[in-house]
Design a protein around this motif. Structure first.
Motif, mmCIF file in Angstrom:
data_model
loop_
_atom_site.group_PDB
_atom_site.id
_atom_site.type_symbol
_atom_site.label_atom_id
_atom_site.label_comp_id
_atom_site.label_asym_id
_atom_site.label_seq_id
_atom_site.Cartn_x
_atom_site.Cartn_y
_atom_site.Cartn_z
ATOM 1 N N ARG A 60 -2.954 6.500 6.569
ATOM 2 C CA ARG A 60 -1.912 6.904 7.528
ATOM 3 C C ARG A 60 -0.671 7.506 6.919
ATOM 4 O O ARG A 60 -0.151 6.920 5.896
ATOM 5 C CB ARG A 60 -1.718 5.822 8.637
ATOM 6 N N THR A 61 0.056 8.120 7.960
ATOM 7 C CA THR A 61 1.277 8.785 7.313
ATOM 8 C C THR A 61 2.374 8.028 7.965
ATOM 9 O O THR A 61 2.050 7.613 9.072
ATOM 10 C CB THR A 61 1.538 10.257 7.754
ATOM 11 N N LEU A 62 3.846 8.119 7.610
ATOM 12 C CA LEU A 62 4.692 7.546 8.078
ATOM 13 C C LEU A 62 5.485 8.095 8.795
ATOM 14 O O LEU A 62 6.535 8.066 9.596
ATOM 15 C CB LEU A 62 5.650 6.709 7.192
ATOM 16 N N THR A 63 5.198 9.583 8.889
ATOM 17 C CA THR A 63 6.090 10.626 9.790
ATOM 18 C C THR A 63 5.232 11.116 10.985
ATOM 19 O O THR A 63 4.318 11.622 10.894
ATOM 20 C CB THR A 63 6.079 12.207 8.683
ATOM 21 N N GLN A 101 0.937 -1.122 0.066
ATOM 22 C CA GLN A 101 0.059 0.002 0.103
ATOM 23 C C GLN A 101 0.752 1.246 -0.031
ATOM 24 O O GLN A 101 1.965 1.101 0.284
ATOM 25 C CB GLN A 101 -0.797 -0.004 1.309
ATOM 26 N N SER A 102 0.210 2.350 -0.355
ATOM 27 C CA SER A 102 0.836 3.818 -0.378
ATOM 28 C C SER A 102 0.312 4.234 1.239
ATOM 29 O O SER A 102 -0.532 3.724 1.864
ATOM 30 C CB SER A 102 0.397 4.574 -1.118
ATOM 31 N N PHE A 103 1.001 5.325 1.519
ATOM 32 C CA PHE A 103 0.939 5.907 2.969
ATOM 33 C C PHE A 103 0.726 7.485 2.671
ATOM 34 O O PHE A 103 1.310 8.366 2.783
ATOM 35 C CB PHE A 103 2.047 5.591 3.816
ATOM 36 N N VAL A 104 -0.794 7.588 2.353
ATOM 37 C CA VAL A 104 -1.064 9.095 2.430
ATOM 38 C C VAL A 104 -2.357 9.179 3.451
ATOM 39 O O VAL A 104 -3.283 8.388 3.286
ATOM 40 C CB VAL A 104 -1.933 9.521 1.077
ATOM 41 N N GLU A 105 -2.123 10.078 4.566
ATOM 42 C CA GLU A 105 -3.136 9.957 5.700
ATOM 43 C C GLU A 105 -4.165 10.828 5.039
ATOM 44 O O GLU A 105 -4.422 11.688 4.303
ATOM 45 C CB GLU A 105 -2.579 10.991 6.781
ATOM 46 N N SER A 106 -5.518 10.176 5.525
ATOM 47 C CA SER A 106 -6.704 10.721 4.868
ATOM 48 C C SER A 106 -7.895 10.306 5.960
ATOM 49 O O SER A 106 -8.029 9.044 6.239
ATOM 50 C CB SER A 106 -7.135 9.948 3.498
ATOM 51 N N TYR A 107 -8.720 11.220 6.220
ATOM 52 C CA TYR A 107 -9.824 11.019 7.184
ATOM 53 C C TYR A 107 -10.871 12.242 6.908
ATOM 54 O O TYR A 107 -10.516 13.171 6.430
ATOM 55 C CB TYR A 107 -9.321 11.048 8.620
ATOM 56 N N ASP A 108 -11.921 11.890 7.318
ATOM 57 C CA ASP A 108 -13.313 12.784 7.201
ATOM 58 C C ASP A 108 -13.368 13.625 8.522
ATOM 59 O O ASP A 108 -13.277 12.874 9.600
ATOM 60 C CB ASP A 108 -14.437 12.032 6.855
ATOM 61 N N LEU A 109 -13.204 14.847 8.644
ATOM 62 C CA LEU A 109 -13.079 15.490 9.960
ATOM 63 C C LEU A 109 -14.326 16.785 9.553
ATOM 64 O O LEU A 109 -14.214 17.742 8.962
ATOM 65 C CB LEU A 109 -12.013 16.447 10.029
ATOM 66 N N PRO A 110 -15.328 16.433 10.623
ATOM 67 C CA PRO A 110 -16.401 17.543 10.681
ATOM 68 C C PRO A 110 -15.775 18.739 11.253
ATOM 69 O O PRO A 110 -14.836 18.966 12.025
ATOM 70 C CB PRO A 110 -17.317 16.990 11.419
ATOM 71 N N TRP A 154 -14.882 14.813 0.553
ATOM 72 C CA TRP A 154 -13.705 15.731 1.004
ATOM 73 C C TRP A 154 -12.899 15.350 2.214
ATOM 74 O O TRP A 154 -13.649 14.533 2.975
ATOM 75 C CB TRP A 154 -14.315 17.166 1.348
ATOM 76 N N ARG A 155 -11.581 15.117 2.165
ATOM 77 C CA ARG A 155 -10.853 14.448 3.149
ATOM 78 C C ARG A 155 -9.645 15.643 3.520
ATOM 79 O O ARG A 155 -9.242 16.588 2.923
ATOM 80 C CB ARG A 155 -10.261 13.315 2.652
ATOM 81 N N LYS A 156 -9.092 15.124 4.614
ATOM 82 C CA LYS A 156 -7.955 15.961 5.168
ATOM 83 C C LYS A 156 -6.809 14.763 5.911
ATOM 84 O O LYS A 156 -7.139 13.676 6.007
ATOM 85 C CB LYS A 156 -8.493 16.651 6.556
ATOM 86 N N GLY A 157 -5.596 15.287 5.874
ATOM 87 C CA GLY A 157 -4.570 14.414 6.336
ATOM 88 C C GLY A 157 -3.351 15.228 6.149
ATOM 89 O O GLY A 157 -3.142 16.265 5.913
ATOM 90 N N ALA A 158 -2.466 14.505 6.767
ATOM 91 C CA ALA A 158 -0.607 15.359 6.864
ATOM 92 C C ALA A 158 -0.438 15.440 5.258
ATOM 93 O O ALA A 158 -0.589 14.553 4.605
ATOM 94 C CB ALA A 158 0.085 14.420 7.471
ATOM 95 N N GLN A 159 0.462 16.505 5.438
ATOM 96 C CA GLN A 159 1.144 16.576 3.811
ATOM 97 C C GLN A 159 2.271 15.856 3.715
ATOM 98 O O GLN A 159 2.333 15.427 2.610
ATOM 99 C CB GLN A 159 1.750 18.068 3.910
ATOM 100 N N TRP A 160 2.785 14.968 4.652
ATOM 101 C CA TRP A 160 3.993 14.163 4.455
ATOM 102 C C TRP A 160 3.522 12.810 3.992
ATOM 103 O O TRP A 160 3.228 12.049 4.992
ATOM 104 C CB TRP A 160 4.932 14.210 5.671
ATOM 105 N N PHE A 161 3.814 12.453 2.520
ATOM 106 C CA PHE A 161 3.171 11.163 2.240
ATOM 107 C C PHE A 161 4.428 10.252 1.808
ATOM 108 O O PHE A 161 5.551 10.549 1.907
ATOM 109 C CB PHE A 161 2.382 11.440 0.897
ATOM 110 N N GLU A 162 3.992 8.981 1.285
ATOM 111 C CA GLU A 162 4.993 7.896 0.972
ATOM 112 C C GLU A 162 4.227 7.373 -0.026
ATOM 113 O O GLU A 162 2.792 6.860 0.348
ATOM 114 C CB GLU A 162 5.641 6.998 1.694
#
Length: 399
Positions: free
Chosen positions: A326-329, A239-248, A269-277
């Motif tokens: 999820r993010t790895l950072t 898998q790849s590691f891009v943090e993504s979640y739905d945040l009201p 629409w999703r939100k997540g950390a900038q630091w991806f893999e």
């Protein structure tokens, strides 16, 4: 009577002579006219013959002369190898990574990076590499720590640095960061041009066919494990590691603009950390996106912070089944505010680094593991001394 006959004979003779003279003169004129006509006709035909002969011979001599004068046709230029097709071009030359310094603009770069073979099997021995993408303002202040991390693993990694265009200092020749700065543009915190910089880094790294995994880092990031552990974790991941979640709420769904419809809806629409893999396939999709990214360029401005929403939304919409969400950072948001906590020299201890390495559990390739973060931020430059002192012992760097 005899005299008259004689006179008549003389008259007839004179008349005869006169007629003969006339006929002779007429004959001469006729012969002269015929000769003149014949001469004119012969002259005209000879002239035409000479002209025809000249015209017939002219192209041959001209063609021969032009053939000798013209150089051989030039060979088409091969933009991949930088040579002409007249040279011997093999697969090795085609696969040679281009220089990180080039004169392509962003459109040319992204187009070039989007090229991908449709045959999945490689017709050559390929050692997959991890591309480390550093998004910085200037230098990499923690570079000595990364030098120890990369030491002894040449051929298994690539480094690309996107810094502010105004930064013009050169790294020492012995450094792994020497000559690894790509053509860059100005980046502002929270601006959509930060995503443009990320795509620029991915595009440059994709031009090396050996790069298989791509990880985005900042100048304040450190590794939490040695290179062998990080490399194995990334290369063997499904898998790849891009943090993504739905945040009201205002900092989640509240940043969505209805003008993004129909390409992006509030439910997507999703939100997540900038630091991806991510893996190579996803990286190609990101640099090739001409549907969703233009929407973010146009409508995700101000407090929208595109770097926290574009990739989480795009990846979840299109490739959610291949993403870990999820993010790895690792970062510390416990203090609140728009930025995570910064760690200075006194924060760095062996116990602190050990805790970052194994403080949580997560899923990896369908199994539970306590190795959830391979990197951490945000470390200040004054923490370097203690990092160099403790990190190699904790992370067992190659010496």
């Amino acid at each position: 009577m005899k005299g008259e006959n004689s006179n008549q004979s003389i008259s007839y003779w004179k008349l005869f002579n006169a007629q003969m003279h006339f006929f002779n003169v007429l004959s001469y004129f006729l012969l002269f006219g015929c000769g003149l006509s014949l001469g004119v006709i012969l002259s005209f035909h000879l002239k035409n013959y000479s002209l025809a002969l000249h015209i017939t011979q002219l192209p041959l001599s001209t063609r021969s002369a032009s053939t000798l004068a013209q150089p051989p046709p030039s060979q088409p230029f091969n933009p991949v190898s930088g040579t002409s097709h007249g040279d011997r071009i093999g697969l090795t030359e085609f696969l040679e990574p281009p220089h990180v310094i080039h004169d392509m603009d962003d459109k040319e770069l992204l187009w070039r990076a989007s090229l991908a073979p449709r045959i999945p099997q490689y017709p050559f021995h390929r050692v997959p590499k991890v591309a480390f993408l550093f998004l910085t303002k200037g230098p990499v202040p923690l570079a000595p720590l990364w030098e120890k991390f990369f030491k002894g693993h040449q051929g298994l990694y690539s480094i690309y640095v996107h810094s502010d265009p105004s930064f013009n200092l050169t790294e020492p020749e012995g450094s792994v960061f020497h000559g690894r700065r790509i053509p860059s543009k100005e980046v502002e915190w929270g601006n959509v041009n930060m995503i443009e910089a990320e795509r620029r880094l991915l595009a440059n790294a994709l031009m090396d066919y050996s790069n298989q995994r791509f990880v985005l880092l900042s100048e304040a990031c450190i590794p939490l494990f040695n290179f062998s552990t990080v490399y194995s974790y990334l290369i063997n991941s499904t898998q790849s590691f891009v943090e993504s979640y739905d945040l009201p709420g205002p900092v989640g769904r509240g940043r969505y603009s209805r003008r993004m419809r129909p390409q992006v809806t509030i439910q997507q629409w999703r939100k997540g950390a900038q630091w991806f893999e991510m893996d190579r396939d996803l990286a190609i999709e990101v640099v090739s996106d001409q549907i969703y990214f233009p929407v973010f360029q146009k409508y995700c401005k101000g407090a929208c912070y595109a770097d926290e929403h574009y990739l989480p939304t795009f990846v979840t919409m299109k490739f959610g089944n291949k993403n870990s969400n999820r993010t790895l950072t690792w970062v510390d948001w416990s203090k609140g505010g728009p930025h995570p906590a910064k760690f200075i020299r006194t924060n760095v201890t062996i116990e602190f680094l050990e805790r970052l390495r194994s403080q949580s559990q997560c899923q990896y390739n369908g199994n539970t593991t306590d190795i959830c973060h391979l990197f951490a931020r945000k470390f200040s430059p004054d923490a370097l001394y203690r990092l160099l002192k403790f990190a190699p012992k904790v992370m067992q760097f190659h010496e």
